[in-house]
Write an enzyme that holds these catalytic residues in place. Structure first.
Site, mmCIF file in Angstrom:
data_model
loop_
_atom_site.group_PDB
_atom_site.id
_atom_site.type_symbol
_atom_site.label_atom_id
_atom_site.label_comp_id
_atom_site.label_asym_id
_atom_site.label_seq_id
_atom_site.Cartn_x
_atom_site.Cartn_y
_atom_site.Cartn_z
ATOM 1 N N CYS A 137 -39.496 33.008 6.619
ATOM 2 C CA CYS A 137 -39.666 34.427 6.877
ATOM 3 C C CYS A 137 -38.268 34.893 7.553
ATOM 4 O O CYS A 137 -37.555 34.185 8.217
ATOM 5 C CB CYS A 137 -40.821 34.724 8.021
ATOM 6 S SG CYS A 137 -40.739 36.577 8.164
ATOM 7 N N CYS A 155 -46.630 37.190 11.980
ATOM 8 C CA CYS A 155 -45.862 37.481 10.961
ATOM 9 C C CYS A 155 -45.961 39.191 10.901
ATOM 10 O O CYS A 155 -47.176 39.466 10.665
ATOM 11 C CB CYS A 155 -45.730 36.967 9.758
ATOM 12 S SG CYS A 155 -44.744 37.317 8.454
HETATM 13 CO CO CO Z 1 -42.612 36.882 9.460
#
Ligand code: CO
Length: 708
Positions: A555, A614
């Site tokens: 990410c 996230c």
């Molecule tokens: Co993330």
């Protein structure tokens, strides 16, 4: 045809009023009386013909008397002064050619309105003594302090307007009073009843004719005679004076010429502008052509021995009140003055000044009607105060000083409006206070904004919308920053809506940002040195080429740096990061990375690393819109749908989110395994192996969800 008749009638009325005004102004200026008539005739015939104004009447101006008086004294002879008048005309003509007349559009509207009202009041107060037969002061002067040379005065200055009125009342002439009041009554009667029946005939003409007749039938004791009558001097060729060209060698002539040119230009432009505003047909006069006309007029007037000329509001207003419709009346009024002074002097000389004073008082009351004060008061302080200041300043000084003061005051209000009134708007509804910042928020707004912030009640919500603000002063930003802390204490929730506040940081913030950036560069330098200390050939080896062992797909989240959390050296990880570590077969970027690492780098391991908490996953789960990101994280919604049964059984929301993140990583692992490039490689070489990780920031450990 009807208009022509109206113009002729109006021109006679203007001419009758103009004659004593021309003479009075010449007298007050310390110039020969003839010079006033010459200026009046030239103002009508020459300027009237050339000007594009429909209502303005030009002639000798009351506003110039003090300047003319001083100039004649400075230049020591009237002939030298005439040279300056001719030069002034030339300068005005050049002004017109240079097109500086457009500047007159800058005169603020409340100042022009104030000027009209002030002149109206001046007419009422200055003509009142003449109306009742006190003709001590020259007819038509406008200064607050009388400048007449033959006035005895207590102080250095002449009598002021109010003392003059007092003196007039205590020594009035019964005959003049009778004539003046009768004329004034007739003027109102005409306006009220008779104007509609005789639309061509101006009331002023009727009033003057009536006054002459009344004076003829009065008893000798009452009859108005001598200085109380118009007295036109004979316009004889022998009486003409001409400019003394020898004066051209005197530098002061040029200074006088420039002064007259400037003052006359301003007064003319103000007058035409003001009359354009009074024009019922709303016509407007091009200012530069007016300057050309005025310039030519002054050259001619100076050459013939006349006073300097300007467009004059009083005569223009009489023209309008008498029904004038076009410039024909201004031109003709010049012709009447010429005819009157050549061959009709006896007729003119039987007109009592009181009757002409009545005409001017009548016009003055129209110009300074209380209705105008009421109108202006409705337009708010920023119009009303400059208006009142202009009126008062003109009354107690003179036209130009008054206009200057009014313009400055009006300018202050214009600046204040720009900066203060429009800085922001406040809107309150229920517990929400909204502050909408406008385009420019300057330090002028700080005090008011601080007051508004201070007044926000505790336990409420404050919305500050800066989406339209282009510049916000640092002081204001500091104020907002400071208020954040106070707001927390008062339990006020602040929402910075669409704030471009972030685009304008305080100097302190900018310095901090720069320091942070500089640290980045110095850290890089320190790292290079550290690497070389342990291994002097470090960078030479690096430069040869890379042979990484892992493709890391993670990410973009700044808290999940691939090398840091895996403690790997440079050269070991081939990295691709995007928001929420999405593997999409349509993503050219990721597919290129994948193909290069599999076909060329031949990496043995591919790691898909998600992380708890996230933001990308949260965005996908939320019903709120985040813009383009919504499209990007859309595949996560599919993961949720496909695992509906399992997810529904998890009652704790945090746990459910964690499970979604795990399932999402697994789905991305499957996506990678489905790509032709990976399938081909596994068939041929048995690698890569694909791993799914979820990194837990709370424990800083990666949970390995799946291996293949
Ligand atoms: Co993330």
């Amino acid at each position: 045809m009807a208009n022509l008749k109206k113009d002729i009638a109006a021109s006679i009325a203007v001419g009758l009023v103009a004659i004593p005004l021309c003479l009075g102004i010449a007298h007050a200026s310390g110039a020969p009386l003839m010079s006033g008539l010459v200026a009046g005739i030239t103002g009508g015939l020459v300027v009237g013909t050339m000007s594009k104004s429909n209502l303005a009447v030009s002639g000798p101006a009351a506003g110039l008397t003090t300047i003319v008086l001083a100039a004649i004294a400075t230049l020591k002879s009237y002939e030298s002064f005439l040279t300056a008048v001719v030069l002034a005309g030339v300068i005005q003509f050049l002004f017109g050619k240079m097109r500086v007349g457009g500047l007159s559009r800058l005169f603020p509207s409340p100042v022009i309105k104030g000027m009209l009202s002030a002149i109206g009041l001046i007419l009422i107060m200055k003509q009142f003594p003449h109306l009742i037969g006190f003709d001590r002061e020259s007819f038509g002067v406008e200064e607050f302090f009388d400048t007449d040379k033959d006035m005895e005065s207590g102080s250095g200055k002449g009598l002021n307007t109010f003392r003059m009125i007092g003196l007039a009342v205590s020594s009035l002439e019964p005959g003049a009073l009778l004539i003046g009041l009768t004329s004034l009554t007739l003027l109102y009667l005409w306006d009220w009843k008779l104007a509609r029946r005789f639309p061509i005939v101006p009331g002023s003409l009727v009033a003057v004719l009536a006054a002459v007749l009344i004076n003829q039938v009065l008893s000798p004791g009452m009859q108005v005679i001598g200085k109380h009558l118009v007295t036109v001097p004979e316009l004889h060729p022998n009486n003409f004076v001409h400019p003394d060209w020898g004066a051209l060698s005197n530098p002061q002539v040029y200074l006088v010429a420039l002064t007259i040119a400037l003052v006359a230009s301003v007064e003319s432009l103000l007058s035409v502008e003001a009359l354009d505003r009074l024009d019922p047909q709303n016509r407007s006069t091009p200012p530069n052509s007016e300057l050309l006309a005025q310039g030519v007029g002054n050259v001619v007037s100076g050459l013939l021995g006349g006073l300097p000329i300007t467009a004059v509001i009083v005569r223009g207003s009489v023209n309008l009140a008498a029904g004038g419709t076009s410039k024909r009346s201004a031109i003709l009024h010049g012709a009447w003055i010429l005819i009157a002074s050549l061959g009709f002097r006896n007729g003119i000389n039987s007109i009592p000044l009181a009757a002409l004073a009545a005409v001017l008082v009548h016009v003055g009351i129209k110009m300074a009607h209380p209705r105008i004060l009421k109108q202006m008061s409705k337009r708010g302080w920023s119009q009303f105060i400059p208006f009142v200041v202009t009126v008062a300043a003109i009354l107690f000084t003179d036209l130009l000083i008054g206009i200057s003061i009014g313009t400055v005051v009006s300018g202050c209000f214009i600046l204040r409006n720009l900066h203060v009134a429009k800085g922001f708007t406040v809107h309150k509804s229920g517990v929400i206070t909204q502050i909408k910042l406008h385009q420019e928020v300057t330090f002028f707004h700080k005090v008011r904004l601080a007051g508004v912030l201070e007044a926000v009640p505790a336990d409420t919500i404050l919305e500050i919308d800066g989406s339209e603000a282009r510049t916000i002063d640092h002081d204001v930003l500091d104020l907002l920053e400071l208020f954040k802390a106070q707001a927390a204490n008062k339990n006020i929730e602040i929402i910075f809506g669409g704030i471009s506040l972030m685009e304008s940081f305080s100097e302190k913030q900018v310095a901090a940002m720069q320091a942070e950036y500089d640290t980045l560069l110095s850290n890089n330098q320190a790292w290079v040195e550290e690497c070389q200390k342990d291994d002097p050939q470090y960078f030479e080896r690096m430069a040869v080429g890379q042979k990484p062992t892992f493709l890391f797909i993670g990410c973009s989240d700044s808290r999940v740096p691939a090398e840091v959390i895996t403690r790997t050296e440079a050269g070991r990880l081939f990295v691709h990061r995007n928001i929420a570590n999405v593997v999409s077969l349509h993503d050219m970027n990721l597919m290129s990375v994948l193909q290069y690492s599999v076909d060329h780098l031949v990496v043995p391991h591919i790691i898909v690393c998600g992380h708890y908490g996230c933001g990308g996953v949260r965005a996908a789960l939320s019903s709120q819109s985040f813009g383009l990101i919504d499209n990007w994280v859309h595949p996560i919604k599919k993961v949720v749908d496909e695992n509906q049964a399992e997810l529904a059984s998890i009652l704790d929301a945090d746990q459910r989110e964690r499970r979604i993140i795990e399932l999402h990583v697994l789905a991305q692992v499957r996506n990678i395994l489905k790509t032709p490039v990976v399938q081909r490689s596994i068939q041929k070489l048995g690698i890569p192996r694909v791993h799914g990780w979820v990194y837990d920031m709370a424990t800083a450990k990666s949970r390995i969800s799946r291996q293949t």
